[in-house]
Design an enzyme around this catalytic site. Structure first.
Site, PDB file in Angstrom:
ATOM      1  N   ASN A 237       5.509  -5.428  -4.455  1.00 44.52           N
ATOM      2  CA  ASN A 237       6.265  -6.498  -5.103  1.00 44.52           C
ATOM      3  C   ASN A 237       5.521  -7.062  -6.307  1.00 44.52           C
ATOM      4  O   ASN A 237       4.284  -7.105  -6.323  1.00 44.52           O
ATOM      5  CB  ASN A 237       6.469  -7.659  -4.118  1.00 44.52           C
ATOM      6  CG  ASN A 237       7.554  -7.376  -3.114  1.00 44.52           C
ATOM      7  OD1 ASN A 237       8.496  -6.623  -3.388  1.00 44.52           O
ATOM      8  ND2 ASN A 237       7.433  -7.977  -1.940  1.00 44.52           N
ATOM      9  N   GLY A 258       1.209  -0.560  -8.129  1.00 40.50           N
ATOM     10  CA  GLY A 258       0.800  -1.930  -7.864  1.00 40.50           C
ATOM     11  C   GLY A 258       1.786  -2.970  -8.380  1.00 40.50           C
ATOM     12  O   GLY A 258       2.786  -2.643  -9.039  1.00 40.50           O
ATOM     13  N   HIS A 259       1.487  -4.224  -8.093  1.00 39.92           N
ATOM     14  CA  HIS A 259       2.370  -5.326  -8.457  1.00 39.92           C
ATOM     15  C   HIS A 259       2.499  -5.454  -9.974  1.00 39.92           C
ATOM     16  O   HIS A 259       1.545  -5.251 -10.711  1.00 39.92           O
ATOM     17  CB  HIS A 259       1.865  -6.634  -7.853  1.00 39.92           C
ATOM     18  CG  HIS A 259       0.493  -7.031  -8.299  1.00 39.92           C
ATOM     19  ND1 HIS A 259      -0.652  -6.491  -7.754  1.00 39.92           N
ATOM     20  CD2 HIS A 259       0.068  -7.896  -9.238  1.00 39.92           C
ATOM     21  CE1 HIS A 259      -1.707  -7.031  -8.331  1.00 39.92           C
ATOM     22  NE2 HIS A 259      -1.305  -7.885  -9.241  1.00 39.92           N
ATOM     23  N   ASN A 260       3.695  -5.761 -10.413  1.00 42.61           N
ATOM     24  CA  ASN A 260       4.017  -6.013 -11.829  1.00 42.61           C
ATOM     25  C   ASN A 260       4.017  -4.761 -12.692  1.00 42.61           C
ATOM     26  O   ASN A 260       4.317  -4.844 -13.888  1.00 42.61           O
ATOM     27  CB  ASN A 260       3.049  -7.013 -12.482  1.00 42.61           C
ATOM     28  CG  ASN A 260       2.996  -8.330 -11.763  1.00 42.61           C
ATOM     29  OD1 ASN A 260       3.899  -8.653 -11.006  1.00 42.61           O
ATOM     30  ND2 ASN A 260       1.938  -9.085 -11.967  1.00 42.61           N
ATOM     31  N   SER A 278      -0.005  -4.670 -13.013  1.00 43.36           N
ATOM     32  CA  SER A 278       0.399  -5.122 -14.343  1.00 43.36           C
ATOM     33  C   SER A 278       0.259  -4.079 -15.441  1.00 43.36           C
ATOM     34  O   SER A 278       0.405  -4.411 -16.621  1.00 43.36           O
ATOM     35  CB  SER A 278      -0.357  -6.394 -14.754  1.00 43.36           C
ATOM     36  OG  SER A 278      -0.107  -7.427 -13.807  1.00 43.36           O
TER      37      SER A 278
END
Lengths: 363, 363, 363
Positions: A237, A258-260, A278
């Protein structure tokens, strides 16, 4: 189920020769083929195996002398793997998941199940989830609350999708895929050794030991159309906005997103690749197996990373990368050759030192 | 659910300015923010995006000119990511797992379920397992026999915990976590090629091919308080004693922790890191993504390993490491620069040889 | 359950000394041992810990002075880890999976369940699957249609096996194993940048962006006898023929075995290793943790790869490999030492240039 040579050739847009009414029931490697099998021999090296088997029909490269190979029919395809895509789609026997909704599935009454959806034994569908028409939800899948899953999805067994994920049409998830685990995002109350080491490229200074505080994931995951994700891969998420995977992107087994992270359209992420938080991956990017991409990086369109590459800085579009840290593949190859020549260079230097300085040679 | 600017600032211990009664319902990136969103713009580069959205309130760095940004209120936080921890904890919408024990869960009658525990659909709780008060067991989780799970645990869907594991308070497990698979430990009847190659650093000698005998895992896994483990990560059982993970340690997705490993307190193990059998990781250690730690090694307190590092020997405390094999980050950087200069060195040597020995230059 | 020293020694074929009737109920590390524990102290360094605990009996190396250690009995074993295999097999308390077929399991009426099979809660067995006699199917396992699973299998919780897989005797699968996800095989309609970059070793030319077409997996997975696979590992289906894993091979956690791969007999694939599509791994091969093997390669019998090795070309039998790209371990060590000496070589060259060419020294 059987298919005539004529029908197969028509389905994949290839030329057929010989007895076009001959039927086959499955595809085989040439040496293993029985009389009802289509021998897959697009590469010349496999043609030699046709006489070892009992195939009467084969998929061959154009110009192959199919009659000399003892065949009664052949399909001639100029791009073998492209023909493979067509033939295998036609002959795929599938998983035999039963149609309809199994009585043991646990479906929240507020979920919206589209027409023709099949839901396997012991699947769980959460509140307000929407399952697009014609989707197949395998046994033991868990679909979270408020998930929107587009039409024509095919989820193998034990797939999970966390709350609020939004997924486009024709999504394919292999067994054990995990969409929507929370992102890995923690912070220390004061500046940490990691922050110091990043700023100084190696010196964490005198930062004190601290505990980690959790940054929760308020975002979810958004996935485009025609995406496939491999067995036991994980897509986390996002923190504020959603983690994003573009249409047409294919992800192999045991990959971490990974996230973002934003992954563009039509990318390939091969097995055990990982993209840290990110980072942005462009369109038509290929990450080889076990490739790593550090956090907060930008990888341009059409970048190709060879297996094992560790990308630690931004990569301009179109680059072919390799190594740890990643450099252009030709620079990697040059450095690698130079390292192999190092012992000889060292001997040359010893000899020079002896001649010039009258030194004793060093080791 | 909405929160006033005043309440949010108080909850995270930050200063609020402007219309403190203004309420927000969620956090957004500045450009995406609607009028009821808190724009997250702690870094200056994000402040410029505030006018692109419709936020009336934002989280900003101290000193930011919030009125010039067109805002009606702001929260000013000196350490942005720390403020993120507070804000996201407050606004986390969660997974909407229902309270109570779902009728489809299979719970052994000898299990002890604490007060206020919720157990999701189709979860399985084994004999004599103890689930601490207030824990949330997600759908399809499998808790083995004799497991002791502390209070306040939050287990997402499809998590499994093997028999006899002991886990402290507030454990968080993302989807697909596997605690307590057996360790990977095998032995040949006679000395194996691997043993020879390790002893000689590369020569396996004339050892004969042998089959592998299994060493069973009699130990389990012990985990401290406030540990979080990411999606599809695996923590294996110990051979004799338990594999151990210290309090406050956070583990990302697809991480492997081998048998007998001891991980200290407040460590971060980033995605796809792996620690091989019987190694000891100190306190406050950070292993970057795809880091590997060989077996039977000791990694000291406060060690930081950059992404992709392969640790093949003991690491003293406080070191910042990188490379394969791992060396201090500054040594890695120096070696890397030297490799990049190698082609020029080779040309220099050729020129010297020509001058000194009257050689023809080599490539 | 307790065992006498005499019985344990007999079971593992070792010599026992002292009070042979003394009984023990479990194994412990020496310092942790209680009076009913067998202290595991085969290595001399562990013997010193015996007095720290309360063990009355220990497993020791031959020649150890067991009486001086305060013991009443000892088992003397020349190869400690081999003795561990025997002792741990005897003392393994297991997972306490209940015998019989749980009422909540969903078993297709056409499945053939052998004698003495136990099937855990909420397991799903597909149409025409055959489960060999004496097998244990853990909770939440999913066995696909037409799977043939040999006798004596032990499947932990949440294991899945895709349709048509064929698995030999005594298969062990740790939690979350995924057999039979589809292979990762895609093709572009025209030549892709990846194909160009492979052909040119780095130049993808002016190939245009294209979408990926799926090549379906018509093959499944065939696994020999006595194979064990670790937690959350994945073995993908073959394209035309089956992916194959030979008898006696052991696979650790989070390992990926790609489509069409052939792994020989008695191999070890350590954690997070990955083998890309269509590669062939010989017999008695050991791949260390996080090793990668590229696609379409041949790795000979008895090859050993150190942890982190990336194999990018064929490897002859018997080689001990290391590095990225993989080279013989001694070549890797030599290159590594040479790189460490590079700064000194650069200084030597500067001095030579100054002496020969009257240059100012370069950095």
């Amino acid at each position: 189920m059987t298919h005539s040579i004529k029908a197969i050739a028509a389905a994949i847009g290839a030329e057929a020769v010989g007895d076009l009414g001959l039927t086959i029931s499955r595809a085989s490697e040439p040496a293993d083929a029985g009389p009802d099998d289509l021998a897959m021999a697009m590469a010349p090296k496999f043609q030699a195996d046709i006489p070892k088997g009992r195939a009467r029909a084969a998929l061959l490269a154009p110009g192959a002398d199919w009659q000399a190979l003892g065949l009664r029919a052949a399909i001639l395809a100029p791009r073998g793997r492209l023909a493979m895509a067509g033939v295998t789609a036609l002959l795929d026997p599938g998983q035999h998941f039963a149609p309809g909704i199994h009585a043991s599935a646990v479906i929240d009454p507020t979920a919206e199940i589209g027409d023709g959806v099949s839901i396997g034994p012991l699947a769980v569908i959460g509140a307000r989830a929407r399952i697009g028409a014609g989707s197949v939800i395998g046994p033991h899948c868990v679909i979270g609350a408020d998930v929107a899953l587009g039409p024509g999805a095919f989820l193998r067994e034990l797939v999970s999708i966390g709350a609020r994920a939004t997924i486009g049409a024709r999504f394919i998830a292999q067994p054990g895929v995990r969409i929507g685990g929370d992102g890995f995002s923690f912070v220390t109350p004061e500046v940490s050794g990691v922050e110091m080491a990043r700023a100084t490229l190696g010196d964490q200074g005198e930062t004190k030991a601290q505990a980690w505080l959790r940054i929760h994931s308020l975002g979810s995951v958004t996935i485009g159309d025609d995406v496939e994700i491999g067995a036991n891969s994980t897509v986390d998420n996002g923190t504020i906005r959603d983690t994003f995977i573009g249409s047409g992107t294919k992800i192999d087994s045991l990959v971490q997103v990974g996230h973002n992270v934003r992954v563009g359209t039509d990318c390939l992420l091969c097995a055990q690749a990982g993209v840290a938080g990110s980072s942005e991956i462009g369109n038509n990017v290929v990450l080889g197996g076990q490739t790593g991409v550090g956090d907060n990086l930008i990888v341009g369109d059409r970048v190709i990373a060879a297996g094992g590459t560790k990308i630690l800085s931004n990569v301009p579009e179109g680059r072919v990368m390799m190594g740890y840290p990643a450099v252009k593949m030709d620079a990697f190859t040059e450095a690698y050759k130079a390292i192999r020549r190092l012992p000889r260079l060292a001997r040359d230097i010893s000899a020079l030192k002896k001649a010039v300085f009258k030194d004793e040679p060093t080791e």
